[in-house]
Design a protein around this motif. Sequence first.
Motif, mmCIF file in Angstrom:
data_model
loop_
_atom_site.group_PDB
_atom_site.id
_atom_site.type_symbol
_atom_site.label_atom_id
_atom_site.label_comp_id
_atom_site.label_asym_id
_atom_site.label_seq_id
_atom_site.Cartn_x
_atom_site.Cartn_y
_atom_site.Cartn_z
ATOM 1 N N ALA B 2 140.733 51.235 50.515
ATOM 2 C CA ALA B 2 139.070 51.047 49.841
ATOM 3 C C ALA B 2 138.591 52.491 49.063
ATOM 4 C CB ALA B 2 138.029 50.758 50.396
ATOM 5 N N GLY B 3 138.361 51.999 47.681
ATOM 6 C CA GLY B 3 137.904 53.714 46.919
ATOM 7 C C GLY B 3 136.797 53.912 47.635
ATOM 8 N N VAL B 4 136.245 54.394 46.730
ATOM 9 C CA VAL B 4 134.915 55.075 47.017
ATOM 10 C C VAL B 4 133.817 53.478 46.447
ATOM 11 C CG1 VAL B 4 132.665 56.618 46.289
ATOM 12 C CG2 VAL B 4 134.918 57.695 46.272
ATOM 13 N N ALA B 5 132.635 53.691 47.245
ATOM 14 C CA ALA B 5 131.143 52.424 46.774
ATOM 15 C C ALA B 5 130.744 52.908 45.951
ATOM 16 C CB ALA B 5 131.284 51.592 47.630
ATOM 17 N N GLN B 6 129.825 52.118 45.277
ATOM 18 C CA GLN B 6 128.552 52.976 44.899
ATOM 19 C C GLN B 6 127.938 51.686 44.805
ATOM 20 O OE1 GLN B 6 130.181 56.451 42.218
ATOM 21 N NE2 GLN B 6 128.228 56.986 42.524
ATOM 22 N N SER B 7 126.741 51.893 44.894
ATOM 23 C CA SER B 7 125.874 51.283 44.446
ATOM 24 C C SER B 7 123.836 51.515 44.104
ATOM 25 C CB SER B 7 125.320 49.815 45.235
ATOM 26 O OG SER B 7 124.507 50.094 46.226
ATOM 27 N N PRO B 8 123.376 50.813 43.164
ATOM 28 C CA PRO B 8 123.657 49.563 42.325
ATOM 29 C C PRO B 8 124.500 50.442 41.258
ATOM 30 C CG PRO B 8 121.705 51.052 41.552
ATOM 31 C CD PRO B 8 121.987 51.965 42.881
ATOM 32 N N ARG B 9 125.375 49.790 40.032
ATOM 33 C CA ARG B 9 126.096 49.630 39.013
ATOM 34 C C ARG B 9 125.523 50.086 38.104
ATOM 35 N NH1 ARG B 9 130.963 48.812 38.285
ATOM 36 N NH2 ARG B 9 131.111 50.111 36.621
ATOM 37 N N TYR B 10 124.079 49.146 38.191
ATOM 38 C CA TYR B 10 123.210 49.853 36.495
ATOM 39 C C TYR B 10 121.948 49.535 37.347
ATOM 40 C CZ TYR B 10 127.602 47.888 33.832
ATOM 41 O OH TYR B 10 128.758 48.292 33.787
ATOM 42 N N LYS B 11 121.391 50.409 36.113
ATOM 43 C CA LYS B 11 119.577 50.978 37.326
ATOM 44 C C LYS B 11 118.483 51.322 35.604
ATOM 45 C CE LYS B 11 116.084 50.357 40.447
ATOM 46 N NZ LYS B 11 116.185 49.189 41.195
ATOM 47 N N PHE B 21 120.278 56.376 44.473
ATOM 48 C CA PHE B 21 121.964 56.283 44.407
ATOM 49 C C PHE B 21 122.462 55.856 45.832
ATOM 50 C CE2 PHE B 21 120.568 55.890 40.471
ATOM 51 C CZ PHE B 21 120.383 57.672 39.375
ATOM 52 N N TRP B 22 123.204 54.638 46.348
ATOM 53 C CA TRP B 22 123.952 55.305 47.029
ATOM 54 C C TRP B 22 125.635 54.998 47.244
ATOM 55 C CZ3 TRP B 22 127.754 51.306 48.816
ATOM 56 C CH2 TRP B 22 128.224 51.381 50.416
ATOM 57 N N CYS B 23 126.394 55.914 47.734
ATOM 58 C CA CYS B 23 127.997 55.699 47.833
ATOM 59 C C CYS B 23 128.447 55.786 49.347
ATOM 60 C CB CYS B 23 128.065 57.621 46.991
ATOM 61 S SG CYS B 23 129.667 57.768 47.513
ATOM 62 N N ASN B 24 129.142 55.562 49.256
ATOM 63 C CA ASN B 24 130.155 55.070 50.727
ATOM 64 C C ASN B 24 131.384 56.065 50.223
ATOM 65 O OD1 ASN B 24 132.030 53.090 52.234
ATOM 66 N ND2 ASN B 24 130.401 54.095 53.750
ATOM 67 N N PRO B 25 132.033 56.678 51.141
ATOM 68 C CA PRO B 25 133.264 57.491 50.718
ATOM 69 C C PRO B 25 134.622 57.012 50.732
ATOM 70 C CG PRO B 25 132.793 58.514 52.789
ATOM 71 C CD PRO B 25 131.196 57.844 51.850
#
Lengths: 113, 115
Positions: B2-11, B21-25
């Motif tokens: 799995a790649g780097v996950a981020q949310s949200p995509r737009y705000k 903003f949230w990030c999961n490496p």
Amino acid sequence: QQPVQSPQAVILREGEDAVINCSSSKALYSVHWYRQKHGEAPVFLMILLKGGEQKGHEKISASFNEKKQQSSLYLTASQLSYSGTYFCGTEHLDGTSYGKLTFGQGTILTVHP
Amino acid sequence: EAGVAQSPRYKIIEKRQSVAFWCNPISGHATLYWYQQILGQGPKLLIQFQNNGVVDDSQLPKDRFSAERLKGVDSTLKIQPAKLEDSAVYLCASSFTSGRSHEQYFGPGTRLTVT
């Protein structure tokens, strides 16, 4: 100090070649190259280390001129998929930038059929 | 992998509001970076973490921006209060280590619009 990329933009036909340059005013340890397509994340291409090392990946290669503090990215026989913005990220020799990248302003590459 | 996950995509928010903003490496990557990318420019490093410690935050506007990486995995970046000039894409990246010359892998980013 942000590295300077040239040219700012280039337009090619499929099969043509292109060179993108990245120059720094500070002593370089390494240069990282990334490609970013519109609305997407930058994608890693390659790393060049000081010592004039040249690397290649299929039809994309790069060189690092330590004396000139410059790196060049070579795209050979371009394909439509090469379109995007190319960024160089530089890592410097001073102790404050260990592992830290400073990115150039980008070069927009457009490949037409 | 799995790649780097981020949310949200737009705000989209109004100025003076707050946003996070949230990030999961990538699993196993000790180093995490937050970048700000203004339209037409290259990414600009805001903060770099090694595990849950800050390595570099010299370009983080600390009067309004804050970031944390609890437990050395996920990270959040907060802006409070937001200004119009904060409109940008916020990219999270991770690498295996903070040592020299390790490639960084970027997430898809969060596009922030401040009105």
